[in-house]
Enzyme design. Sequence first.
Site, PDB file in Angstrom:
ATOM      1  N   GLN B  31      41.106  35.623  54.062  1.00  0.00           N
ATOM      2  CA  GLN B  31      40.070  36.593  54.435  1.00  0.00           C
ATOM      3  C   GLN B  31      38.858  35.883  55.034  1.00  0.00           C
ATOM      4  OE1 GLN B  31      39.708  38.369  50.519  1.00  0.00           O
ATOM      5  NE2 GLN B  31      39.588  36.329  49.601  1.00  0.00           N
ATOM      6  N   GLY B 138      48.007  36.786  42.111  1.00  0.00           N
ATOM      7  CA  GLY B 138      47.940  37.549  40.868  1.00  0.00           C
ATOM      8  C   GLY B 138      49.152  38.432  40.663  1.00  0.00           C
ATOM      9  N   ASP B 155      40.066  42.383  38.787  1.00  0.00           N
ATOM     10  CA  ASP B 155      38.792  42.299  39.513  1.00  0.00           C
ATOM     11  C   ASP B 155      39.130  41.973  40.961  1.00  0.00           C
ATOM     12  OD1 ASP B 155      36.272  41.780  40.473  1.00  0.00           O
ATOM     13  OD2 ASP B 155      35.917  40.004  39.218  1.00  0.00           O
TER      14      ASP B 155
END
Lengths: 275, 275
Positions: B31, B138, B155
Amino acid sequence: MGLWFTEKQTDNFGITAKVKRTHHTEQTDFQQLDMLETEEWGNMLTLDGMVMTTQKDEFVYHEMMAHIPLFTHPNPEHVLVVGGGDGGVIREVLKHPEVKKATLVEIDGKVIEYSKKFLPEIAGDLEDARVEVKVDDGFMHIAQSEAAYDVIMVDSTEPVGPAVNLFTKGFYAGISNALKEDGILVAQTDNPWFKADLIQQVYQDVKEIFPVTRLYTANIPTYPSGLWTFTMGSKTQDPLEVPESRFHELETKYYTKELHKASFVLPKFVKDLTE
Amino acid sequence: MGLWFTEKQTDNFGITAKVKRTHHTEQTDFQQLDMLETEEWGNMLTLDGMVMTTQKDEFVYHEMMAHIPLFTHPNPEHVLVVGGGDGGVIREVLKHPEVKKATLVEIDGKVIEYSKKFLPEIAGDLEDARVEVKVDDGFMHIAQSEAAYDVIMVDSTEPVGPAVNLFTKGFYAGISNALKEDGILVAQTDNPWFKADLIQQVYQDVKEIFPVTRLYTANIPTYPSGLWTFTMGSKTQDPLEVPESRFHELETKYYTKELHKASFVLPKFVKDLTE
């Protein structure tokens, strides 16, 4: 990109919204008034470049200003709204059958005029038979009233321009005098992220005048920080001890009986402003 | 006017913040990462142009993600944070003495690196002896874990880019499997003004997997609409029925024991998304 409305909510932070068209723009006797059609929020009323209300999120502010004090009061027959020329608080007030008369005192007649024209679903109830509309100075109206109202709601702009008097201790003392014996004041008192000092000051001032003083919050996405506060001063009634029987059914989009109490439970940094 | 950061939170609405300087800007493997110094919010981490955290308001998100599930669980010894490379949730998790180990699985090591450098008061506790940091996917980590954690906190960024898998029913099913018997999931699930469909979908998915499903909110001024939601899925424990004895003193700026329960009392239009 086309036309965008940008409000600097502080010197260094703001919101920006795409505008389809400007319905009306005018410098009134009191402030710069703009009625914008935005893509995200529908029609939006701004005064002196600050968002006052939008079609999409107006229900939060109007419901939370009206229903919390009205369910707290045992018999709210006569309600005064100071400011609030868009009519949204009046619309919510009229949902309570106990209310026999609702008086609106708005200093700027142009706010009423253009709200009726471009925000009809907000301002429409200003035509209701129970409503009395006065284009007048709210500060003076309060100074001349005595034991006249059950609930007084201060739906003002920020403490700049015409509303600066509406955040003074003298004004709250006048409101106490204008209220009947179980009277309740509720005032919009801005946000705790950028205006902590204001909240602290108003809370202390109200607390020196009213036996019961409480702060509650609501989420208003087009207002600075998204977290808005309302300060309540009450002569006898505690909004946290409303008897179950006093609540009645109400058509709302934000307020609920459960949220009535929960909205007084403050984040720690906000609670600290009241201590 | 100088440099301003503007996030389009929808196609037609956004926030804008004055920037003192850009500390770092980089297209990572995952990103666009920018670390900005803003006038209003202090240092601000943005990913793909979206605000992730700022020095001034970070405490809200981090406290509310960590303390609600940790006080709900009877003995949270091993906690997993998926995402959260800024370290803020970990910092709050470590305030609970029951926690013996906190594992962070962040896909983008650059988020950790630059948070440590420019957000030291947020990321500092990533060095704590109880913390294990894994730079890993994750989704894969969850798929490979079984009955390993007491509490799992998601999160993540928004459901675009690297986080898109983290909003799927398969992921929540994997989390259930990765949790021990009294296990609790909490995930950030965006805001009800612009992302109502997402909240509704996630709530239904979690509800089909976890016996106890609850939605709660917090005010985060730099996130879209200022009203953020967290979805909790729990195998046995109800966050609304935490025994009084389970709460202990905690240094916080937003969370309080009273707010723990009040944050589950939803505005009507938000409550409707869970029904």
